[in-house]
Design a protein around this motif. Structure first.
Motif, PDB file in Angstrom:
ATOM      1  N   PRO A 287     -48.155   7.566  -1.983  1.00  0.00           N
ATOM      2  CA  PRO A 287     -47.530   7.241  -3.373  1.00  0.00           C
ATOM      3  C   PRO A 287     -46.386   6.514  -3.288  1.00  0.00           C
ATOM      4  N   ALA A 288     -45.866   5.614  -3.968  1.00  0.00           N
ATOM      5  CA  ALA A 288     -44.744   4.739  -3.838  1.00  0.00           C
ATOM      6  C   ALA A 288     -43.594   5.564  -4.576  1.00  0.00           C
ATOM      7  N   ALA A 289     -42.483   5.537  -3.730  1.00  0.00           N
ATOM      8  CA  ALA A 289     -41.281   6.003  -4.114  1.00  0.00           C
ATOM      9  C   ALA A 289     -40.699   5.553  -5.431  1.00  0.00           C
ATOM     10  N   VAL A 290     -39.804   6.257  -6.073  1.00  0.00           N
ATOM     11  CA  VAL A 290     -39.254   5.690  -7.259  1.00  0.00           C
ATOM     12  C   VAL A 290     -38.281   4.672  -6.850  1.00  0.00           C
ATOM     13  N   PRO A 291     -38.212   3.298  -7.013  1.00  0.00           N
ATOM     14  CA  PRO A 291     -37.240   2.423  -6.662  1.00  0.00           C
ATOM     15  C   PRO A 291     -36.032   2.778  -6.883  1.00  0.00           C
ATOM     16  N   GLU A 292     -35.067   2.566  -5.616  1.00  0.00           N
ATOM     17  CA  GLU A 292     -33.645   2.733  -5.761  1.00  0.00           C
ATOM     18  C   GLU A 292     -33.076   1.740  -6.718  1.00  0.00           C
ATOM     19  N   PRO A 293     -32.124   2.447  -7.562  1.00  0.00           N
ATOM     20  CA  PRO A 293     -31.489   1.626  -8.582  1.00  0.00           C
ATOM     21  C   PRO A 293     -30.393   0.762  -7.670  1.00  0.00           C
ATOM     22  N   VAL A 294     -30.385  -0.512  -8.156  1.00  0.00           N
ATOM     23  CA  VAL A 294     -29.176  -1.350  -7.465  1.00  0.00           C
ATOM     24  C   VAL A 294     -27.774  -0.958  -8.098  1.00  0.00           C
ATOM     25  N   TYR A 295     -26.854  -1.109  -7.363  1.00  0.00           N
ATOM     26  CA  TYR A 295     -25.396  -1.157  -7.999  1.00  0.00           C
ATOM     27  C   TYR A 295     -25.249  -2.111  -8.837  1.00  0.00           C
ATOM     28  N   PRO A 296     -24.436  -2.138  -9.937  1.00  0.00           N
ATOM     29  CA  PRO A 296     -23.785  -0.816 -10.291  1.00  0.00           C
ATOM     30  C   PRO A 296     -24.514   0.343 -10.925  1.00  0.00           C
ATOM     31  N   GLU A 297     -25.732   0.111 -11.435  1.00  0.00           N
ATOM     32  CA  GLU A 297     -26.397   1.104 -12.051  1.00  0.00           C
ATOM     33  C   GLU A 297     -26.500   2.361 -11.093  1.00  0.00           C
ATOM     34  N   ARG A 298     -26.508   2.293  -9.746  1.00  0.00           N
ATOM     35  CA  ARG A 298     -26.549   3.790  -9.150  1.00  0.00           C
ATOM     36  C   ARG A 298     -25.161   4.337  -9.070  1.00  0.00           C
ATOM     37  N   TYR A 299     -24.114   3.544  -9.607  1.00  0.00           N
ATOM     38  CA  TYR A 299     -22.630   4.270  -9.504  1.00  0.00           C
ATOM     39  C   TYR A 299     -22.380   4.541 -10.993  1.00  0.00           C
ATOM     40  N   ALA A 300     -23.446   4.565 -12.020  1.00  0.00           N
ATOM     41  CA  ALA A 300     -23.214   4.620 -13.236  1.00  0.00           C
ATOM     42  C   ALA A 300     -22.220   5.536 -13.777  1.00  0.00           C
ATOM     43  N   TYR A 301     -22.008   6.825 -12.987  1.00  0.00           N
ATOM     44  CA  TYR A 301     -21.288   7.960 -13.328  1.00  0.00           C
ATOM     45  C   TYR A 301     -19.764   7.169 -13.386  1.00  0.00           C
ATOM     46  N   LEU A 302     -19.483   6.241 -12.901  1.00  0.00           N
ATOM     47  CA  LEU A 302     -18.114   5.783 -12.944  1.00  0.00           C
ATOM     48  C   LEU A 302     -17.991   5.000 -14.012  1.00  0.00           C
ATOM     49  N   LEU A 303     -18.874   4.641 -14.798  1.00  0.00           N
ATOM     50  CA  LEU A 303     -18.709   3.540 -16.021  1.00  0.00           C
ATOM     51  C   LEU A 303     -17.657   4.127 -17.020  1.00  0.00           C
ATOM     52  N   GLY A 304     -16.805   3.430 -17.319  1.00  0.00           N
ATOM     53  CA  GLY A 304     -15.819   4.080 -18.376  1.00  0.00           C
ATOM     54  C   GLY A 304     -14.837   4.735 -17.941  1.00  0.00           C
ATOM     55  N   LYS A 305     -14.759   5.067 -16.991  1.00  0.00           N
ATOM     56  CA  LYS A 305     -13.661   6.040 -16.314  1.00  0.00           C
ATOM     57  C   LYS A 305     -12.436   5.316 -15.815  1.00  0.00           C
ATOM     58  N   ARG A 306     -11.227   6.089 -15.750  1.00  0.00           N
ATOM     59  CA  ARG A 306     -10.122   5.254 -15.274  1.00  0.00           C
ATOM     60  C   ARG A 306      -9.410   5.837 -14.074  1.00  0.00           C
ATOM     61  N   PRO A 307      -9.207   4.732 -13.032  1.00  0.00           N
ATOM     62  CA  PRO A 307      -8.609   5.337 -11.679  1.00  0.00           C
ATOM     63  C   PRO A 307      -7.299   5.801 -12.017  1.00  0.00           C
ATOM     64  N   ALA A 308      -7.173   7.106 -11.235  1.00  0.00           N
ATOM     65  CA  ALA A 308      -5.654   7.695 -11.579  1.00  0.00           C
ATOM     66  C   ALA A 308      -4.769   7.029 -10.723  1.00  0.00           C
ATOM     67  N   GLU A 309      -4.910   5.927  -9.895  1.00  0.00           N
ATOM     68  CA  GLU A 309      -4.135   5.299  -9.066  1.00  0.00           C
ATOM     69  C   GLU A 309      -4.614   3.921  -8.860  1.00  0.00           C
ATOM     70  N   GLU A 310      -3.741   3.034  -8.198  1.00  0.00           N
ATOM     71  CA  GLU A 310      -4.271   1.724  -7.937  1.00  0.00           C
ATOM     72  C   GLU A 310      -5.495   1.664  -6.863  1.00  0.00           C
ATOM     73  N   VAL A 311      -6.564   0.883  -6.848  1.00  0.00           N
ATOM     74  CA  VAL A 311      -7.749   1.048  -5.748  1.00  0.00           C
ATOM     75  C   VAL A 311      -7.657  -0.582  -5.200  1.00  0.00           C
TER      76      VAL A 311
END
Length: 228
Positions: A162-186
């Protein structure tokens, strides 16, 4: 529980007395009914690859910390489960845009509802879905969709893996960060700026941070409660 409450939690190994990383996402069963694994991101910049935690190996879930018996519960290989639907566009069956999926509601590890910015939908309200979007039933709708026909395949004596579920490419794999705001300069390791404090994180920012080895810094800054 809402999955957003789990995101950003530190993973604590009881045997090793160490923080093994930060929960940055989840994987679900193919029918979306169960949370099957958590995606764990390193806190340091020494490594940027995620590891995966089988939910059955979770010992407890606190306000900011998930405990496991030992770090051996984390694996490098991606499990063959479905990526989280969070951030997928959502529509009603009449074609009305509903925004994006913003959260997942669970009872234990059983998924009970999906949230958009304005509404919360039971899993029974899901009319159809793909890796690109989700369609919800209109109120009172009894729409039934035809099942996709399976094309008969010739029998083979070769055992198929059975084929594994394809790994999403970034930035999709880091979608949890979309729309957030860093607290300090990165910045990257050379000190070059990637994002200012308070900037809205976009797909471009995520891709740049990943390419320049600063995705861990971006994550820690956006999820301020897990910063040292």
């Amino acid at each position: 529980m809402r999955i957003s409450e789990l995101i950003g939690s530190r993973v604590l190994s009881l045997a090793g007395a160490k923080i093994c990383g930060v929960v940055c996402g989840v994987r679900l069963s193919s029918d979306l009914k169960r949370v099957k694994a958590a995606e764990v991101f390193p806190e340091s910049d020494d490594g940027c690859d995620r590891r995966f935690l089988d939910i059955r190996r979770v010992r407890s879930v606190g306000a900011d910390t998930v405990t496991i018996v030992s770090e051996s519960a984390l694996t490098d290989s991606a499990p063959a489960f479905s990526p989280s639907p969070v951030n997928l566009p959502a529509f009603s069956e009449t074609g009305e845009p509903l925004g994006r999926i913003t959260d997942i509601v669970t009872d234990g590890w059983t998924v009970t509802a999906l949230c958009t910015p304005e509404e919360t939908f039971s899993l029974r309200d899901v009319l159809s879905r793909s890796g690109e979007l989700i369609v919800f039933r209109a109120p009172g709708s009894h729409t039934r969709l035809p099942r996709a026909r399976k094309t008969p395949q010739p029998k083979s004596t070769v055992t198929e893996v059975p084929a594994a579920v394809p790994e999403p490419v970034y930035p999709e794999r880091y979608a949890y960060l979309l729309g957030k705001r860093p607290a300090e300069e990165v910045t990257d390791t050379s000190g070059a700026r990637i994002a200012e404090a308070g900037d809205v994180v976009t797909a471009g920012v995520i891709a740049e941070a990943r390419d320049r080895g600063a995705i861990a810094r971006l994550t820690a800054s956006c999820l301020k409660r897990v910063s040292p």
